[in-house]
Enzyme design. Structure first.
Site, short mmCIF file in Angstrom:
data_model
loop_
_atom_site.label_atom_id
_atom_site.label_comp_id
_atom_site.label_asym_id
_atom_site.label_seq_id
_atom_site.Cartn_x
_atom_site.Cartn_y
_atom_site.Cartn_z
N THR A 159 -16.40 36.73 21.43
CA THR A 159 -17.24 35.89 22.23
C THR A 159 -16.52 35.76 23.46
O THR A 159 -15.39 36.20 23.57
CB THR A 159 -16.91 34.31 21.43
OG1 THR A 159 -17.74 34.52 20.19
CG2 THR A 159 -17.68 33.33 22.28
N ARG A 187 -29.01 35.31 12.12
CA ARG A 187 -28.10 34.54 12.16
C ARG A 187 -27.25 33.86 13.53
O ARG A 187 -27.10 34.40 14.26
CB ARG A 187 -26.79 35.55 11.44
CG ARG A 187 -25.47 34.98 11.15
CD ARG A 187 -24.37 35.09 12.44
NE ARG A 187 -23.11 34.36 12.04
CZ ARG A 187 -22.17 34.33 13.23
NH1 ARG A 187 -22.43 34.69 14.59
NH2 ARG A 187 -20.95 33.89 12.86
N VAL A 188 -26.88 32.43 13.24
CA VAL A 188 -26.54 32.06 14.43
C VAL A 188 -25.09 31.27 14.21
O VAL A 188 -24.96 30.68 12.91
CB VAL A 188 -27.36 30.90 15.01
CG1 VAL A 188 -26.79 30.05 16.17
CG2 VAL A 188 -28.84 31.34 15.12
N ASP A 190 -21.03 29.48 15.51
CA ASP A 190 -20.86 28.21 16.33
C ASP A 190 -21.11 28.37 17.90
O ASP A 190 -21.13 27.05 18.56
CB ASP A 190 -19.04 28.08 15.96
CG ASP A 190 -18.62 29.13 16.49
OD1 ASP A 190 -18.66 30.35 16.41
OD2 ASP A 190 -17.63 28.73 17.31
N THR A 209 -13.32 30.46 19.33
CA THR A 209 -13.80 31.83 18.91
C THR A 209 -13.02 31.94 17.75
O THR A 209 -12.01 31.62 17.31
CB THR A 209 -13.30 32.71 20.05
OG1 THR A 209 -13.67 33.83 19.67
CG2 THR A 209 -11.59 32.61 20.41
N GLY A 210 -13.88 32.94 17.18
CA GLY A 210 -13.35 33.24 15.52
C GLY A 210 -14.40 33.33 14.72
O GLY A 210 -15.74 33.12 15.15
N GLY A 212 -17.56 32.34 13.36
CA GLY A 212 -18.27 31.17 13.62
C GLY A 212 -18.61 30.15 12.21
O GLY A 212 -18.52 28.64 12.62
N1 ASP Z 1 -17.66 32.50 17.06
C1 ASP Z 1 -18.59 33.76 17.33
C2 ASP Z 1 -19.65 33.87 16.13
O1 ASP Z 1 -19.46 33.38 15.01
C3 ASP Z 1 -17.83 34.97 17.20
C4 ASP Z 1 -16.17 34.88 17.83
O2 ASP Z 1 -16.13 34.06 18.43
O3 ASP Z 1 -15.73 35.98 17.71
O4 ASP Z 1 -20.72 34.26 16.55
#
Ligand code: ASP
Length: 290
Positions: A159, A187-188, A190, A209-210, A212
């Site tokens: 992200t 798929r959605v 965060d 970020t991570g 979601g």
């Molecule tokens: N948070 C984002 C998602 O899950 C991915 C990311 O931040 O690496 O779509």
């Protein structure tokens, strides 16, 4: 006396990939210098975070915009959001196909519609009505940063995010993502969800970020503000606390946060997080590793 402003960017958190981080770090440093000039001459935090995310979408170094990977059926569905702290106006798009700048579509949702989140065909309709730049040949346009997970069993993702405080004391946050590699269509995560992937109000601006799903389950970005508001916590305690909560569920990742006094926090518990900071106090940093 110079007025206070701060800007923080991130390009995602996760396991260390065998990529040329020097190039993406140089690009981020250039963007920070641009953001610095804009904030120092009094531009609005909202415009600066929008410009930063557009550039991060376009550069192809991160899993957002051009650098995104396709979903499980070979389509590119992207998510983005933007939020203005003082008014708490917000706009977001999810599963948007066929446009270069999802964050610009999110800003249109905020400014040109009475809604906050529009998905799929509806989001594309807004983008088309406002003549946003199209992606005509996805396979040629997108240059995925990674095409497979680094670790076995990992759900690879990425992200980009930007938070800013301007010289008028206004905070703003913006995010954009390609989401998970090979994700289920529709798929959605965060990233476009106000409160989970980003938040901005009169006291703090946060982007996460991570993976979601964990940030959705903890409403992570807004949780930082709640901890400050109801628990009278400092930015540092609040941001680290929100991430710790997520960690207890087994999630990892990170967040960038700025409070109204210009303090900056970047807690992360992933192996790496691509990040950059510039402040009116003279701080300038770009890093990927801890
Ligand atoms: N948070 C984002 C998602 O899950 C991915 C990311 O931040 O690496 O779509």
């Amino acid at each position: 006396m110079a007025k206070t402003w701060s800007l923080v960017l991130h390009g995602g958190a996760g396991p260390l990939r065998d990529l040329d981080h020097a190039r993406s770090e140089r690009h981020m440093a250039g963007l920070l210098r641009e953001g610095e000039a804009r904030l120092a001459r009094g531009e609005a935090a909202l415009d600066v975070v929008h410009a930063m995310i557009t550039a991060l979408e376009d550069c192809g170094f991160h899993i957002a915009g051009r650098g995104s990977s396709a979903n499980a059926i070979g389509q590119w569905e992207l998510d983005a959001a933007i939020m203005d702290g003082r008014s708490r106006n917000a706009g977001a798009v999810a599963a948007l196909r066929g446009y270069k700048s999802p964050v610009t579509a999110a800003r249109l949702v905020m400014e040109k519609t009475p809604h906050v989140l529009i998905v799929g065909k509806g989001a594309a309709m807004i983008a088309r009505e406002h003549k946003l730049e199209r992606v005509h040949s996805p396979k040629k346009y997108y240059t995925p940063v990674i095409t497979r997970p680094v670790k076995k069993g990992e759900l690879a993702h990425g992200t980009v995010g930007a938070v800013a405080l301007d010289t008028n004391g206004r905070l703003a946050a913006a995010t954009s993502t390609g989401g998970l590699l090979g994700k289920t269509p529709g798929r959605v995560g965060d990233t476009p969800v106000i409160g989970a992937g980003l938040w901005a109000d009169e006291r703090v601006a946060v982007c996460c970020t991570g993976q979601g799903e964990y940030f959705l389950r903890t409403n992570a970005a807004a949780d930082v503000s709640s901890r400050m508001r109801y628990g009278r916590q400092s930015l540092k305690t609040a941001a680290h606390g929100a991430l710790e909560d997520l960690n207890l569920l087994g999630g990892d990742g990170g967040m960038i946060a700025i409070d109204v006094l210009g303090h900056v926090e970047i807690p992360f518990n992933a192996e790496t997080m691509k990040r950059g900071v510039v402040t009116s106090g003279g701080r300038f940093e770009v890093a990927t590793k801890p």
